[in-house]
Design a protein around this motif. Sequence first.
Motif, short mmCIF file in Angstrom:
data_model
loop_
_atom_site.label_atom_id
_atom_site.label_comp_id
_atom_site.label_asym_id
_atom_site.label_seq_id
_atom_site.Cartn_x
_atom_site.Cartn_y
_atom_site.Cartn_z
N VAL A 1 0.84 -1.20 0.00
CA VAL A 1 0.00 0.00 0.00
C VAL A 1 0.87 1.25 0.00
CG1 VAL A 1 -1.77 1.30 1.25
CG2 VAL A 1 -1.83 -1.22 1.24
N VAL A 2 0.56 2.16 -0.89
CA VAL A 2 1.23 3.45 -0.95
C VAL A 2 0.23 4.54 -0.61
CG1 VAL A 2 2.50 5.10 -2.39
CG2 VAL A 2 2.85 2.64 -2.70
N MET A 3 0.53 5.33 0.39
CA MET A 3 -0.31 6.45 0.82
C MET A 3 0.28 7.74 0.26
SD MET A 3 -1.27 7.44 4.77
CE MET A 3 -2.29 8.84 5.21
N LEU A 4 -0.55 8.56 -0.38
CA LEU A 4 -0.07 9.78 -1.01
C LEU A 4 -0.88 10.99 -0.53
CD1 LEU A 4 -0.56 7.42 -3.50
CD2 LEU A 4 1.09 8.94 -4.57
N THR A 5 -0.20 12.02 -0.04
CA THR A 5 -0.87 13.30 0.18
C THR A 5 -0.84 14.06 -1.14
OG1 THR A 5 1.11 14.57 0.83
CG2 THR A 5 -0.02 13.30 2.55
N GLY A 6 -1.70 15.07 -1.26
CA GLY A 6 -1.81 15.74 -2.56
C GLY A 6 -2.30 14.78 -3.63
N GLY A 7 -3.10 13.80 -3.21
CA GLY A 7 -3.49 12.71 -4.11
C GLY A 7 -4.45 13.10 -5.21
N ALA A 8 -5.10 14.27 -5.09
CA ALA A 8 -6.03 14.70 -6.13
C ALA A 8 -5.32 15.55 -7.19
CB ALA A 8 -7.18 15.50 -5.53
N GLY A 9 -4.06 15.86 -6.99
CA GLY A 9 -3.31 16.68 -7.94
C GLY A 9 -2.73 15.86 -9.08
N GLY A 10 -2.13 16.54 -10.03
CA GLY A 10 -1.61 15.88 -11.22
C GLY A 10 -0.53 14.87 -10.93
N LEU A 11 0.43 15.21 -10.07
CA LEU A 11 1.50 14.28 -9.74
C LEU A 11 0.96 13.11 -8.92
CD1 LEU A 11 4.44 13.42 -9.71
CD2 LEU A 11 4.80 14.92 -7.73
N GLY A 12 0.07 13.39 -7.97
CA GLY A 12 -0.51 12.32 -7.16
C GLY A 12 -1.25 11.31 -8.02
N ARG A 13 -2.04 11.79 -8.97
CA ARG A 13 -2.78 10.89 -9.87
C ARG A 13 -1.83 10.04 -10.69
NH1 ARG A 13 -5.89 15.59 -10.87
NH2 ARG A 13 -4.88 15.85 -12.90
N ALA A 14 -0.79 10.66 -11.23
CA ALA A 14 0.15 9.93 -12.09
C ALA A 14 0.90 8.87 -11.31
CB ALA A 14 1.12 10.91 -12.74
N LEU A 15 1.33 9.21 -10.09
CA LEU A 15 2.08 8.24 -9.29
C LEU A 15 1.17 7.12 -8.82
CD1 LEU A 15 4.75 7.40 -8.10
CD2 LEU A 15 4.36 8.98 -6.19
N ALA A 16 -0.06 7.44 -8.44
CA ALA A 16 -1.02 6.41 -8.03
C ALA A 16 -1.29 5.45 -9.17
CB ALA A 16 -2.32 7.06 -7.56
N ASP A 17 -1.47 5.97 -10.36
CA ASP A 17 -1.71 5.14 -11.55
C ASP A 17 -0.56 4.18 -11.79
OD1 ASP A 17 -3.07 4.32 -13.94
OD2 ASP A 17 -1.79 5.65 -15.10
N LEU A 18 0.67 4.67 -11.61
CA LEU A 18 1.85 3.83 -11.82
C LEU A 18 1.92 2.74 -10.76
CD1 LEU A 18 4.50 3.18 -13.26
CD2 LEU A 18 5.61 4.94 -11.87
N VAL A 19 1.68 3.08 -9.51
CA VAL A 19 1.72 2.09 -8.44
C VAL A 19 0.68 1.00 -8.69
CG1 VAL A 19 1.22 1.71 -5.99
CG2 VAL A 19 2.64 3.66 -6.69
N LEU A 20 -0.52 1.38 -9.10
CA LEU A 20 -1.57 0.41 -9.39
C LEU A 20 -1.19 -0.47 -10.57
CD1 LEU A 20 -4.55 2.90 -8.97
CD2 LEU A 20 -4.10 0.93 -7.48
N THR A 21 -0.58 0.12 -11.57
CA THR A 21 -0.12 -0.65 -12.73
C THR A 21 0.90 -1.70 -12.32
OG1 THR A 21 -0.53 1.21 -14.23
CG2 THR A 21 1.00 -0.48 -15.00
N ARG A 22 1.72 -1.36 -11.34
CA ARG A 22 2.76 -2.28 -10.89
C ARG A 22 2.26 -3.26 -9.82
NH1 ARG A 22 7.98 -0.46 -12.36
NH2 ARG A 22 7.72 0.76 -14.28
N GLY A 23 0.96 -3.26 -9.55
CA GLY A 23 0.40 -4.26 -8.65
C GLY A 23 0.24 -3.83 -7.22
N GLY A 24 0.45 -2.54 -6.93
CA GLY A 24 0.26 -2.05 -5.58
C GLY A 24 -1.15 -1.50 -5.38
N ASP A 25 -1.46 -1.13 -4.16
CA ASP A 25 -2.72 -0.46 -3.83
C ASP A 25 -2.40 0.95 -3.34
OD1 ASP A 25 -4.31 -2.80 -4.37
OD2 ASP A 25 -3.62 -3.60 -2.45
N VAL A 26 -3.38 1.86 -3.41
CA VAL A 26 -3.11 3.25 -3.07
C VAL A 26 -4.18 3.82 -2.15
CG1 VAL A 26 -1.82 3.70 -5.19
CG2 VAL A 26 -4.28 4.15 -5.14
N PHE A 27 -3.76 4.80 -1.37
CA PHE A 27 -4.67 5.56 -0.51
C PHE A 27 -4.35 7.03 -0.72
CE2 PHE A 27 -6.39 7.30 3.45
CZ PHE A 27 -7.63 6.65 3.50
N LEU A 28 -5.30 7.76 -1.28
CA LEU A 28 -5.08 9.14 -1.69
C LEU A 28 -5.69 10.11 -0.69
CD1 LEU A 28 -6.09 8.73 -5.45
CD2 LEU A 28 -3.83 8.43 -4.42
N CYS A 29 -4.92 11.10 -0.29
CA CYS A 29 -5.37 12.11 0.68
C CYS A 29 -5.26 13.50 0.07
CB CYS A 29 -4.52 12.05 1.94
SG CYS A 29 -4.48 10.43 2.73
#
Length: 263
Positions: free
Chosen positions: A6-34
């Motif tokens: 699980v990767v937790m990201l602050t600023g998760g609704a911003g452009g960088l947060g979205r892009a990094l979350a998408d990459l983590v999910l693509t690589r088989g991880g789960d995400v929690f966006l704040c």
Amino acid sequence: HISGKVVMLTGGAGGLGRALADLVLTRGGDVFLCDTSEDELNKVKETLEKKHPDRKIGVSILDVRHKAEWENAWEACENNVGMPAVLVNIAGIKGEQNWENVYDVNLKGVHLGIETAVSHLSREKGGPGGIVINISSTCGVTCQGDMFATPAYTASKHAVTALTRTFGHKFWFEKTGVSVAAVAPYYIATPFLGDWADWTDDPRAQIELKKSAEGKNFLNPDEAALKIFNIFNSQSGSVWLLRPGMMPPFNIPDYRLPQPKIL
């Protein structure tokens, strides 16, 4: 090796947060966006769920300036997605006219993020250890260039670099098992950039920022996300320069004071 973690990201609704979350999910991880906007978080969540229907995606309101909100968000992550293995401190603001808020979000917010992660992940307290990645800036590793135009933002990002080097020192890492590293990117082409007037209300300083940026390439969000992802397992305390194009992340050495010769 992010698969199943699980990767937790602050600023998760911003452009960088979205892009990094998408990459983590693509690589088989789960995400929690704040983030601070529930509507924006839900829009990002909906988009990511359509693309990654088999992965876990959670969201939570979080104002990084407040310790109680950090604790609430961390608990929500554990309950809905799982224990974070990685925390990415992306949340940040600019605006010299509101310099106190810049320090509160960019410095205090990162400090509270590190503190929260260590309190839950430290091996001293029976935790599994983990990783904290801070988003500093090229403004956080030098005062050369146009950095003079945004004193508060520059100072806040220097503080993020210092927090990374100190909390990431082997003294703390050997005690807690929580690695703390940072990236120092050049401008990333996201809505965060805004207009130069959003950075400072001084007209001449705005001109300096515009002049300095003219003709230069910015990182795109997907490019920045990949470079950040690739330093997840870097040495604790390290700070990595991110530039556009083919240049890989560069480990910025800490400055050593010269030793005067004793005659």
